[in-house]
Design a protein around this motif. Sequence first.
Motif, PDB file in Angstrom:
ATOM      1  N   GLY A  29       0.660  -1.282  -0.036  1.00 26.25           N
ATOM      2  CA  GLY A  29      -0.086   0.113   0.065  1.00 26.25           C
ATOM      3  C   GLY A  29       0.858   1.351  -0.047  1.00 26.25           C
ATOM      4  O   GLY A  29       0.517   2.337  -0.701  1.00 26.25           O
ATOM      5  N   LEU A  30       1.964   1.246   0.842  1.00 25.27           N
ATOM      6  CA  LEU A  30       2.733   2.563   0.879  1.00 25.27           C
ATOM      7  C   LEU A  30       3.663   2.721  -0.536  1.00 25.27           C
ATOM      8  O   LEU A  30       3.873   3.454  -1.112  1.00 25.27           O
ATOM      9  CB  LEU A  30       3.790   2.316   2.094  1.00 25.27           C
ATOM     10  N   PHE A  31       4.026   1.548  -0.953  1.00 26.04           N
ATOM     11  CA  PHE A  31       4.619   1.537  -2.212  1.00 26.04           C
ATOM     12  C   PHE A  31       3.887   2.002  -3.592  1.00 26.04           C
ATOM     13  O   PHE A  31       4.412   2.872  -4.126  1.00 26.04           O
ATOM     14  CB  PHE A  31       5.023   0.126  -2.781  1.00 26.04           C
ATOM     15  N   ALA A  32       2.485   1.669  -3.436  1.00 24.03           N
ATOM     16  CA  ALA A  32       1.875   2.286  -4.319  1.00 24.03           C
ATOM     17  C   ALA A  32       1.356   3.825  -4.177  1.00 24.03           C
ATOM     18  O   ALA A  32       1.476   4.821  -5.078  1.00 24.03           O
ATOM     19  CB  ALA A  32       0.105   1.553  -4.349  1.00 24.03           C
ATOM     20  N   CYS A  33       1.419   4.221  -2.856  1.00 26.55           N
ATOM     21  CA  CYS A  33       1.368   5.470  -2.414  1.00 26.55           C
ATOM     22  C   CYS A  33       2.597   6.466  -2.741  1.00 26.55           C
ATOM     23  O   CYS A  33       2.241   7.600  -3.325  1.00 26.55           O
ATOM     24  CB  CYS A  33       1.116   5.585  -0.852  1.00 26.55           C
ATOM     25  N   GLU A  54      10.421  -0.326  11.893  1.00 30.48           N
ATOM     26  CA  GLU A  54       9.027   0.052  12.246  1.00 30.48           C
ATOM     27  C   GLU A  54       9.209   1.449  12.738  1.00 30.48           C
ATOM     28  O   GLU A  54       8.331   2.469  12.236  1.00 30.48           O
ATOM     29  CB  GLU A  54       8.457  -0.584  13.253  1.00 30.48           C
ATOM     30  N   ASP A  55       9.940   1.856  13.495  1.00 29.57           N
ATOM     31  CA  ASP A  55      10.273   3.191  14.088  1.00 29.57           C
ATOM     32  C   ASP A  55      10.632   4.271  12.858  1.00 29.57           C
ATOM     33  O   ASP A  55      10.222   5.364  13.049  1.00 29.57           O
ATOM     34  CB  ASP A  55      11.384   3.055  15.227  1.00 29.57           C
ATOM     35  N   LEU A  56      11.393   3.512  12.185  1.00 29.02           N
ATOM     36  CA  LEU A  56      12.124   4.514  11.123  1.00 29.02           C
ATOM     37  C   LEU A  56      10.994   4.691  10.096  1.00 29.02           C
ATOM     38  O   LEU A  56      10.835   5.891   9.759  1.00 29.02           O
ATOM     39  CB  LEU A  56      13.228   4.021  10.451  1.00 29.02           C
ATOM     40  N   TRP A  57      10.129   4.025   9.762  1.00 31.03           N
ATOM     41  CA  TRP A  57       9.150   3.990   8.703  1.00 31.03           C
ATOM     42  C   TRP A  57       7.994   4.905   9.491  1.00 31.03           C
ATOM     43  O   TRP A  57       7.610   5.748   8.585  1.00 31.03           O
ATOM     44  CB  TRP A  57       8.380   2.805   8.687  1.00 31.03           C
ATOM     45  N   ILE A  66       7.254   7.110   6.044  1.00 30.75           N
ATOM     46  CA  ILE A  66       5.778   7.654   5.771  1.00 30.75           C
ATOM     47  C   ILE A  66       5.678   8.862   5.670  1.00 30.75           C
ATOM     48  O   ILE A  66       4.940   9.219   4.576  1.00 30.75           O
ATOM     49  CB  ILE A  66       5.004   6.775   6.681  1.00 30.75           C
ATOM     50  N   GLN A  67       6.136   9.680   6.426  1.00 34.25           N
ATOM     51  CA  GLN A  67       5.941  11.316   6.111  1.00 34.25           C
ATOM     52  C   GLN A  67       6.598  11.663   4.865  1.00 34.25           C
ATOM     53  O   GLN A  67       6.017  12.348   4.319  1.00 34.25           O
ATOM     54  CB  GLN A  67       6.625  11.859   7.700  1.00 34.25           C
ATOM     55  N   SER A  68       7.704  11.171   4.568  1.00 37.07           N
ATOM     56  CA  SER A  68       8.359  11.448   3.503  1.00 37.07           C
ATOM     57  C   SER A  68       7.629  11.135   2.141  1.00 37.07           C
ATOM     58  O   SER A  68       7.455  11.914   1.104  1.00 37.07           O
ATOM     59  CB  SER A  68       9.885  10.739   3.216  1.00 37.07           C
ATOM     60  N   ILE A  69       6.898   9.895   2.119  1.00 31.94           N
ATOM     61  CA  ILE A  69       6.016   9.437   1.069  1.00 31.94           C
ATOM     62  C   ILE A  69       4.899  10.571   0.960  1.00 31.94           C
ATOM     63  O   ILE A  69       4.509  10.958  -0.074  1.00 31.94           O
ATOM     64  CB  ILE A  69       5.367   8.204   1.155  1.00 31.94           C
ATOM     65  N   ILE A  77      -4.955  15.486   1.175  1.00 30.45           N
ATOM     66  CA  ILE A  77      -5.082  16.156   2.389  1.00 30.45           C
ATOM     67  C   ILE A  77      -5.683  14.950   3.463  1.00 30.45           C
ATOM     68  O   ILE A  77      -5.391  15.024   4.512  1.00 30.45           O
ATOM     69  CB  ILE A  77      -6.064  17.535   2.067  1.00 30.45           C
ATOM     70  N   ALA A  78      -6.726  14.455   3.056  1.00 30.07           N
ATOM     71  CA  ALA A  78      -7.527  13.632   4.051  1.00 30.07           C
ATOM     72  C   ALA A  78      -6.567  12.460   4.406  1.00 30.07           C
ATOM     73  O   ALA A  78      -6.457  12.160   5.822  1.00 30.07           O
ATOM     74  CB  ALA A  78      -8.478  12.411   3.201  1.00 30.07           C
ATOM     75  N   PHE A  79      -5.596  11.852   3.953  1.00 30.58           N
ATOM     76  CA  PHE A  79      -4.580  11.124   4.506  1.00 30.58           C
ATOM     77  C   PHE A  79      -3.559  11.837   5.236  1.00 30.58           C
ATOM     78  O   PHE A  79      -2.982  11.281   6.234  1.00 30.58           O
ATOM     79  CB  PHE A  79      -3.589  10.143   3.178  1.00 30.58           C
ATOM     80  N   ASN A  80      -3.309  12.886   4.781  1.00 26.92           N
ATOM     81  CA  ASN A  80      -2.095  13.550   5.370  1.00 26.92           C
ATOM     82  C   ASN A  80      -2.611  14.309   6.845  1.00 26.92           C
ATOM     83  O   ASN A  80      -1.921  14.682   7.607  1.00 26.92           O
ATOM     84  CB  ASN A  80      -1.484  14.759   4.566  1.00 26.92           C
ATOM     85  N   THR A  81      -4.022  14.339   6.973  1.00 25.41           N
ATOM     86  CA  THR A  81      -4.468  14.841   8.163  1.00 25.41           C
ATOM     87  C   THR A  81      -5.400  13.531   9.062  1.00 25.41           C
ATOM     88  O   THR A  81      -6.240  13.962   9.898  1.00 25.41           O
ATOM     89  CB  THR A  81      -5.412  16.027   7.908  1.00 25.41           C
ATOM     90  N   ALA A  82      -5.253  12.561   8.500  1.00 21.44           N
ATOM     91  CA  ALA A  82      -5.681  11.224   9.126  1.00 21.44           C
ATOM     92  C   ALA A  82      -5.785  11.352  10.881  1.00 21.44           C
ATOM     93  O   ALA A  82      -6.283  10.841  11.712  1.00 21.44           O
ATOM     94  CB  ALA A  82      -5.376  10.106   8.778  1.00 21.44           C
ATOM     95  N   HIS A  83      -4.241  11.802  11.289  1.00 23.59           N
ATOM     96  CA  HIS A  83      -4.109  11.652  12.826  1.00 23.59           C
ATOM     97  C   HIS A  83      -5.019  12.940  13.497  1.00 23.59           C
ATOM     98  O   HIS A  83      -5.189  12.614  14.708  1.00 23.59           O
ATOM     99  CB  HIS A  83      -2.670  11.809  12.959  1.00 23.59           C
TER     100      HIS A  83
END
Length: 356
Positions: free
Chosen positions: A79-83, A132-135, A140-143, A191-197
């Motif tokens: 999923g992240l690869f596709a992103c 996992e911590d590095l991701w 993930i933030q870089s993607i 925007i939705a994915f970037n503000t999910a938290h």
Amino acid sequence: MIHTSTKYMDLKTQLLFFFSALGAFNGIIVGIFFLFYAKPKHRSHLFLGLLLLALSIRVGKSVFYYFSYDLADVYIQIGLFACWFIGPLLYFYTKSALEINRTIKKEVKVHFSILMLIALTLFIGFPRAQYEDLWFSVFIQSIYTQWIIYVAISGYLIWKHYTKLRTVKNSIPSFKFWFLSIYIGNTIICIAFNTAHYTSYIVGALSFSFVFYLLILLLLFAKKRNELLFLNPPKYLDKSINTKEAQLWINKLENLMKEEQVFKDTNITLPKIAKKLAISPNRLSMLLNDTMKISFSNYLNKKRIEEAQKIIKNNPNYSLETISFDCGFNSKSAFYAAFKKHTGKTPSKYRDLTNS
């Protein structure tokens, strides 16, 4: 009361899962359609199909992760690869849809080679299960940041072509509405994915379902689909030539060139040749561009240069200027440029090598 409430919550969860997953599932089907079955073939369809597939895989991963926390790491990485490719695919869809006549093949190859190299380095060299911590803290933030940057670059490209979009005369729903819906929809999902938290992890999936079905409605209710999908739809898009028919017309065209040598006429035009062949100019244009993969001017020059080569071989004393006019060129400079383009040599160099 407690039992009823529990049943209601179960139904609510099921509906939430259904509507979240529905967009992702159908997005894959429509993505495959644009990749392999959409006609006429166009590079913008390729990027749109890949964009829908990348979004669907990314959204599908979010849906299953939201409802199943024990999802295997390999699916999360897919999923992240596709992103990682969503932003670039949006950019090249925008570019190919707006800059119709510009060649971008080399840019695409270089661009995606670099992106793939970075992706393989991250996903193979740093597996999420081990890092996992590095991701969570960096990758993930870089993607997501990369996605935002490409959305911004695509927006700039749209702004740069604003005048062209504003003057599109297609009927409503038009290319403008379709194209901007894809861009704005992608921006909303990003925007939705970037503000999910700040909201909920499932908002991105629901946003995709909403945007996706808006696009499907546009496609279904468009009276002239080609005017919806293309900035400047060619007149012959809906009249494809099958292989057998195309070969028949190619043979007729080649015979006309051989027997009447119409290419020697400096004033020859595509409509004039179409009239001699008893075919419409649009259909002849499609035959040359889509089937033979050559423009009308390049086809004429190819025939003229082939004739010039014969004359140079058989009549080494003829002046090159005479040959150029005899073959249909209206200037010596045009003859030299076309000869160098088609043979890789100047006419004088070719004559020296032929008669040495």
